[in-house]
Design a protein around this motif. Structure first.
Motif, PDB file in Angstrom:
ATOM      1  N   ALA A 110       0.854  -1.192   0.000  1.00  0.00           N
ATOM      2  CA  ALA A 110       0.000   0.000   0.000  1.00  0.00           C
ATOM      3  C   ALA A 110       0.889   1.240   0.000  1.00  0.00           C
ATOM      4  O   ALA A 110       2.059   1.180   0.401  1.00  0.00           O
ATOM      5  N   LEU A 111       0.342   2.356  -0.446  1.00  0.00           N
ATOM      6  CA  LEU A 111       1.120   3.599  -0.419  1.00  0.00           C
ATOM      7  C   LEU A 111       1.405   4.020   1.011  1.00  0.00           C
ATOM      8  O   LEU A 111       0.549   3.928   1.885  1.00  0.00           O
ATOM      9  N   THR A 112       2.624   4.504   1.234  1.00  0.00           N
ATOM     10  CA  THR A 112       3.030   5.062   2.512  1.00  0.00           C
ATOM     11  C   THR A 112       3.378   6.533   2.289  1.00  0.00           C
ATOM     12  O   THR A 112       4.147   6.864   1.381  1.00  0.00           O
ATOM     13  N   ARG A 113       2.806   7.405   3.089  1.00  0.00           N
ATOM     14  CA  ARG A 113       3.109   8.834   3.007  1.00  0.00           C
ATOM     15  C   ARG A 113       4.325   9.139   3.866  1.00  0.00           C
ATOM     16  O   ARG A 113       4.434   8.638   4.988  1.00  0.00           O
ATOM     17  N   PHE A 114       5.266   9.920   3.319  1.00  0.00           N
ATOM     18  CA  PHE A 114       6.398  10.352   4.148  1.00  0.00           C
ATOM     19  C   PHE A 114       6.487  11.873   4.169  1.00  0.00           C
ATOM     20  O   PHE A 114       6.016  12.548   3.244  1.00  0.00           O
ATOM     21  N   TYR A 115       7.060  12.369   5.261  1.00  0.00           N
ATOM     22  CA  TYR A 115       7.279  13.807   5.432  1.00  0.00           C
ATOM     23  C   TYR A 115       8.705  14.054   5.889  1.00  0.00           C
ATOM     24  O   TYR A 115       9.239  13.310   6.713  1.00  0.00           O
TER      25      TYR A 115
END
Lengths: 426, 426
Positions: free
Chosen positions: A359-364
């Protein structure tokens, strides 16, 4: 939970980022409200009258101010309906879920309208009992829900020979991430019975859609019995027409072309069909001119979605949130690093939430921008230990003539103006 | 992973649920394809021509066959724009995510159009430094992503005196579940500085929106500093107009009225404001005629979404999937039980995936229907040990005159015809 203390700018930096009420000082280069600000101190028109009712829009659309956050195509890539590709506006999204309405779409003979009463799914070939299911039949099997990304094998495919498309939507937007509800394919196959197939180790299935292209693909039995879903719904609601209504295949971590839409037939067979979609298409041309096939898994990959060419920095130096997406067809993302200097030095990004499986993982990266140019890159690592390669590393193996499976590290040149451009760094 | 073996019907039962190719036998009462079935054996019109391109719908909508899966109101509950309520079509959804387009909406003076350049957020009161933020300022703070449910305190509120609304959409549809992206409110308050407020234990904030109603609510500082988000996006994209574009408050687990939309001002204060929305409204009338206030948390609750009055059983006896939603404002769902006999006996349902914190959890009971009437109920338990009460238990404490916070067990009378009706069992 105070993430900003770990990787972010100091409190002191934020103190200069908002206007002090009644004070007039403006930090150099910061876009901000003037004070005193009539937009907050005076009663505005929208507070003096009723807003709109919602009955008129029983199924709502985005507000008109967001009418640029849409699927877009690249005219020279869409000669006719059979080559139509629409890209997700990933540069403008946050979080991980992709709304169906702006989720990229690729088809090979147009999006067909197939009503539930007309829907049939045949299971045939090496099964104990060949079956035809109606839509209603399928709804009577136990269902599962999973969030998975779907990436076209050709995502980033125009970038093999050099930086070409100027925006994350176009370089990396053939991807979406939705919560699917459906029946495990395993359940359907077991219903038909697999004892007739003998040893399942060397068996395959062939899946095809009800559209004119049929888009047939061969899938090894091991994957078919693992995590493949016969899905009805995405993000809670029925699949949209262009996403395969009423039923599509979900093949977690594997190239989008195999996620057959308008799913019509599943044949259990002794070997792969070697169809058009897995021979003349969806194979990878190598440096020596030969082609390799059966490259189903989408390797670990990431991209900075903001700042990026379609999402420039519109404020001056100081606090800056760099964000992007990472994913791996082999499982979960373990780490994402971000570089501001074209890969010479790296900082570890903050992952928003527990990474999901395929699944997509959001990073900051909560950082401070000094106002100088940056060569922004992101580099994903997955739970298998695999590290996203550079373009140079990938070209050493694959040459320049491929279309599919380009998971190289992307570079955005962010200029002192805040504008960004798709470039390569050597 | 073979969930059907644990709680579902046996393989044998499924074998009669789909048509055998070439065989003509039809199990009693089963809706199914006839064989040989021209819909699968003959080439259909949609396989003989191109389907539609997608460029014409750069932001897509559901297919026309699903045009009944929309927000609906109850005419007698919506006298004018200030009392407009639209309910989520939960009877037709699966999974856990609610698409924004059909997510329930309640406002008090209409949905306003507020453009990002016109947006301001003021933080004032007992802070070290009163501040005004632009939208762009807010985007420079570290962001988080979380999936949370939002439930109106009045959800199920028409059912206190007796079974009244005939559909899960109307009895339980004032709820939605989205992935929010935003800045922790804690970060915003710390930016303004809280040392001026002294001991934070007895401090409050007052939040109001930019619409004419302002919809002001008081929130204890402890919650404000805990998990509240100043949110920009839902399910990856900008908030829809009716959900508070461009910025709303997300108050996890607490009643929806506190999730102030078009967020305009946050004031730190010594005590609650005792505004209209927390005195004459959003308090709970008790059996003795007095009212209790500050009932913010939405207690554990669940409902069977299918079968239900708007989602009848359309097939005969045999395999049946019973499904629904469960949630708790106190944390995670621990267990859901389902009864077919009005609460006399219970079976433990299968939870689809790891329950999220203050998020909707999907449950399934993969069962066999004998074709006789059922009195379907579901009963949620959360991680605190709390058990969803019966209507009788709730009335003993609350009487019949409340509107808000009705989390009682719901009963659907499923008739031998497969149709269902909202009833009460004693």
């Amino acid at each position: 939970m105070s993430e900003e203390n770990r990787t972010g700018p100091s409190r002191r930096q934020f103190l200069t980022s908002a206007a002090a009420l009644g004070a007039g000082s403006v930090a150099a280069g910061m876009a901000r409200a003037q004070t005193p600000d009539p937009l907050i101190t005076e009663i505005q028109p929208w507070a003096q009258q009723f807003g709109d009712g919602v009955d008129a829009t029983p199924y709502g659309l985005p507000i008109r101010f967001e009418d640029d956050v849409i699927r877009r195509n690249v005219p020279w890539l869409t000669a006719d309906v059979t080559s139509s590709i629409n890209f997700t506006p990933i540069h403008a999204l946050d979080g991980t879920i992709t709304p169906q309405g702006c989720a990229f779409e690729r088809h090979h003979s147009g999006a067909i309208e197939l009503a539930k009463p007309d829907y049939r799914l045949m299971v045939n070939g090496l099964v104990d009992r060949e079956l035809i299911f109606t839509y209603e039949d399928l709804e009577r099997f136990p269902r599962e829900n999973h969030v998975y990304f779907c990436e076209c094998a050709a995502n980033t495919g125009m970038e093999w020979a050099g930086a070409q498309l100027n925006g994350a939507q176009f370089t990396h937007g053939m991807i979406h991430n939705m919560e699917y509800s459906g029946v495990p394919l395993r359940t359907i196959l077991q219903e038909a019975g697999l004892s007739a197939a003998g040893d399942l180790k060397d068996k395959w299935i062939y899946v095809e859609g009800a559209d004119a292209s049929s888009n047939g693909r061969s899938i090894p039995m091991e994957k078919a019995l693992d995590d493949v879903l016969v899905a009805f719904k995405a993000n809670g609601e029925a699949l949209r027409k262009e996403h395969g209504y009423p039923v599509r295949l979900v093949v977690p971590g594997w190239e989008g072309n195999m996620w057959v839409k308008w799913l019509r037939r599943i044949e259990v067979s002794d070997g792969p069909v070697e169809s058009r979609e897995e021979t003349s298409k969806y194979t990878d041309t190598l440096a020596d001119g030969t082609a390799r096939k059966w490259t189903w898994v989408m390797d670990a990959k990431s991209v900075v979605t903001s700042p990026s060419p379609q999402s420039p920095i519109t404020h001056g130096p100081g606090a800056l949130v760099i964000t992007g997406l990472a994913w791996s067809g082999h499982g979960r993302i373990a780490r994402v690093d971000v570089s501001k200097d074209g890969g010479m030095t790296w900082e570890t990004a903050r992952l928003a939430g527990e990474p999901g499986n395929r699944a997509l993982t959001r990073f900051y990266l909560d950082t401070e921008w000094n106002g100088e140019e940056m060569f922004l890159q992101s580099r994903a690592m997955d739970e298998t230990g695999y590290v996203q390669p550079t373009k140079t590393q990938l070209r050493e193996v694959r040459g320049l003539n491929s279309v599919y499976h380009n998971n190289c590290i992307q570079t955005w040149w962010v200029k002192p103006s805040g504008e960004a451009e798709n470039v390569e760094v050597s």
